[in-house]
Each structure stands twice: as C-alpha cells, then as structure tokens.
Design an enzyme around this catalytic site. Sequence first.
Site, PDB file in Angstrom:
ATOM      1  CG  ASP A   1      34.113  45.857  34.961  1.00 18.89           C
ATOM      2  OD1 ASP A   1      32.983  45.503  34.593  1.00 18.89           O
ATOM      3  OD2 ASP A   1      34.362  46.300  36.096  1.00 18.89           O
TER       4      ASP A   1
ATOM      5  CD  GLU B   1      27.296  50.274  33.936  1.00 19.18           C
ATOM      6  OE1 GLU B   1      27.287  51.177  34.795  1.00 19.18           O
ATOM      7  OE2 GLU B   1      27.087  49.084  34.217  1.00 19.18           O
TER       8      GLU B   1
END
Length: 533
Positions: free
Chosen positions: A12, A184
């Site tokens: 991430d 997302e």
Amino acid sequence: MTNPILAGFYPDPSIVRVNTDYYLVNSTFAYFPGIPVFHSKDLKNWKQIGNVVERPTQMDFLGDRVTRGLFAPAINYHKGLFYITCTQIDHRGNFVMTAKNPAGPWSDPVWLPQVQGIDPSLFFDRDKAYIVYNADAPDNKPLYAGHRTIRAFEFDPVENKVKGENQILVNGGVDISKKPVWIEGPHIMKVGNWYYLYAAEGGTSINHSEVVFRSKSALGPYVPYENNPILTQRGLPEDRKNPITSAGHAEFVNGPDGKTYAVFLAVRPYEGNYYNTGRETFIAPVKWQNEWPVINPNFREIQYQYTFGFPEKKQENTPPQSGNFSYITRFEKGLDKSFLFLRTHDAAWYKTSRKNGLVMRLKSETCMEKGHPAFIAKRQQHTTCTAATSLKFTATKPEEKAGLLAFQDENHFYFICKSIDDSGSPLVQLFKGTNSEKSMDLLEEVRLPNKQQVVDLKILADGAKYSFEYTSPNGTWIALKKDVDGKHLSTQVAGGFVGSVFALYATSSGTSSSNTATFRSFTYSGSDRVYNK
C-alpha cells in the site's frame, strides 16, 4: 532501477514530493512501530528515517490479529506540514496525524468518525482540501458482493475535521453493470484543467488493477477512461517466467526529470499465487496519452528493471532495499527503525549493548496469542534467502524456549529453538504453527551436548521449501530438518495482508520466568535468481 524498490512486506505505498525530496509510507497492520517513513532523492535509493506510530500512547493493536491494525496510509504535504491519513480497522476507524518533519515526531491521531470506510487520502486544491475514501454502497444496500463507493468530504486542514456532507464520486467502479469489486485506495490529483481520481479495483490479489476517472471539478462528476485499467497483470500467461502479479494501489509522483512515475504494490509468487514475501513496493513509468495517464505503457508485464533518464543520488548509511543483498547486525547500536514488534512497544523486557548484543527476558506470552510477546522481527525480503542468529541460552524448564521464527501470522509459522526435555537435557527443536492459541506441532528435536550454551540457528528459504539448521560445539552446521512446506507461510494459505518475517523470539509458554536469552547477532542474506545475471 530495480523492482521491487522496497522488497518484502511493504504494501500500500503512498508517496509525496516536497521540493527535491521524496517521502513514502506503507501499511504495517498490527506490527509496531506503525507506518514506516522512507526518504529518497532519486526514487531508487530509499532510507527509512522514522515511523509514524512510534509511541504506545498514540495507539496500540493489542487483541488484534497481526493482519488487522493499520490499513493503507496516505502521506500529503501542505504549507509546511506533513499529513498522514489512515484506517485503524476494527476499532476507531479513520484518523489524521501531522508532523513538521516527516522523520517525526508525529502528533497523536485526530479521529474522523464521520469518515466511515477505509483508505482515506487528502487532496489540497488552492484554498480548499478534500478527504477521499472507500465507503459502503449507496444507502448501505450493495447490489453484489464487493460493491463499494468512493466518497469525499471537504476537509479543514487547520482543525483536522470534515465539513458538510459526503458526496459519492464513484459508485461501484468503472462500469457498475459489470459488477466491479473493491474500488479502494483512491487519490485525486490535478493536471492542467483536469481533476483525476484514480483507485484500485478488483481486490488486492490476482485480479488487482488500477483505474482512472477525470472531471473538471474536484467533486465530479467523474468519467472513467475508456481504456481502463491503466495497470494490471491479470490475463497474462500463467506460465511466464519470474511473474509479477496482483499489481494495483498506485500513486503518481513527478520524477526529478519532470516525468510522471507510479509507485504501487505487487507480488512475486514462486508458484501459482503462492508468495511469502507479502505485497511489495514497485515503480514504473507513466505515459500521458490523450490527457490520460497509463502506467507501464511500453510493456504488458511489469519489468524487474527500468532505465531512468536522471542521475542516481545515493544516501550515506543507507542499507539496500532492492536486488540481492546481505547484512548483519550485532545490536551494538541498538535496534534500527526497521525492526518490528507485535502490537505495541515496551522496552522493559530487552536491552542491547556492544558487549552482549540483544538480551531478551522470556515473556509468558506466545506468538500464537494476540498480546505482546518477546518478539523482534525483520522482514523476509527475498524468495531465496537465509536468516541466522547466534544464541546463548540455557532453559530451566521445558516451557522455556528461545530461537528464530519464520512467521506469517499467529497460526502459520515455524520455530527453531533451544530448550530442554523433562530430564533437563538441552535440545534443539522445530515447531510448526497450528490453528491453536495454546499449542504447536513438534516436527523434530535433537539432543545437544550438555555443556553447549551457544548454538547458532539458521532458516534457509527457497520458494516453497524451508530448511532448518543448527551448529555443533565446533561450529559445524547440521541439518535439523530439510525441505519443510514453505507454503504454510504463504498469504495464499494463511490469508490476510501481511508478509513473512524472521523474528528473534523467547517465551516461557504461559509460565512465569526470570530467565533471559542472548542473541549475539542476526544475519540475513537474500539472493533471488532473477537478479543473478
């Protein structure tokens, strides 16, 4: 430029450029300290300069499984202040933290209860700011499993709070008629007169991708790019050599040459969808086509190496993070910023010194539970690697064990350790994690000479095979057990979002103890074949 630029469990990624400096952060889930901060001058040589969550008073993750905790941080900079937005899953949700220096200290979290979802990111647009995030389907009525939205609030960066009501920017994904899942990791950027909203789609596995939308207004309406996705590795031949898969969760940044680049997560499986190193940080060039950004435009496959047209700027005292490398620490300077604990930090049970190395007091907690065991870890950063330690330890009862873990989560690990049997004879043992918080399976044990206080322990990883060795009194390496099933440590088997680590670990297995274990060194060497040219 060698991919991944941050090898091992660094998922991430979020990146920001401030003048000629680059700062990058990653998810850490229930490990502590949380959210490493890396610095670079050239997008290649990265040095960890701090951690965002480094004080237990900021937050801890006690009671959480290792794959919960902190999800998907984003880093931004505005008017002399750095901002981190992130999600503490299962507890208080989304928050913002600030710092004048990205190395820290960072503020305590300011919680954002109105931001109901995950993956928040800030966007500063002249005199306004917005927080954009993943949220529930409209009216909390999903049309299918994985139906999510991207929403935004206006944000007050002085008071660190949202303003007004949230607005839906994307419903479902690029084409809701095709039932897209898990939109997302959103970010907004402005280039020219266009606002670009880009996000991951498809879930963070083999169907992962990055998609982009644009609008003339920060709050939309947003129109998807007709050639989405702008990054994915799905649909490629499964038998291709040295595959990189699961690419997505990207963020754009301008390089030193003024061109656009993307950092994103991807994985390096050794077979099928089996990988133990977790989701890692990669980089690729971006090409603007008809005012749309496309990542990795000249190839279908993400490349292990790219040649960039700007000079390399190495930093002093910067350990390598990509390609093949080795290191050793004898703890004479304490613990560096990349060492990981489970869920919180309490220095009362260990100490470091030039003379003795790392001395750990045995704690009753075990790595199978959700507390704070005597556990200090480094990431596994290569598919093919070794980790070793030199251990001085004498157990006083069979429950006392100290050694080296190959650890994916509470149920998926291998533990090579020194202990004693019921008669007090010293042993080297190998255990395997099970679906229990109280017990683990004994795979092998051998008796040591009674006077052997020091034993070196080694874990050798080679894709799906892990082997375990120890030393005799004269220092000869002896195989304890070869070719153990390494898929037990894979994300495919364990589930969740983390990667494997190697941990120095000492436990009294639920009993009280004042005993200590001394780890005189930790050695790591990684050599993946793709870099052996």
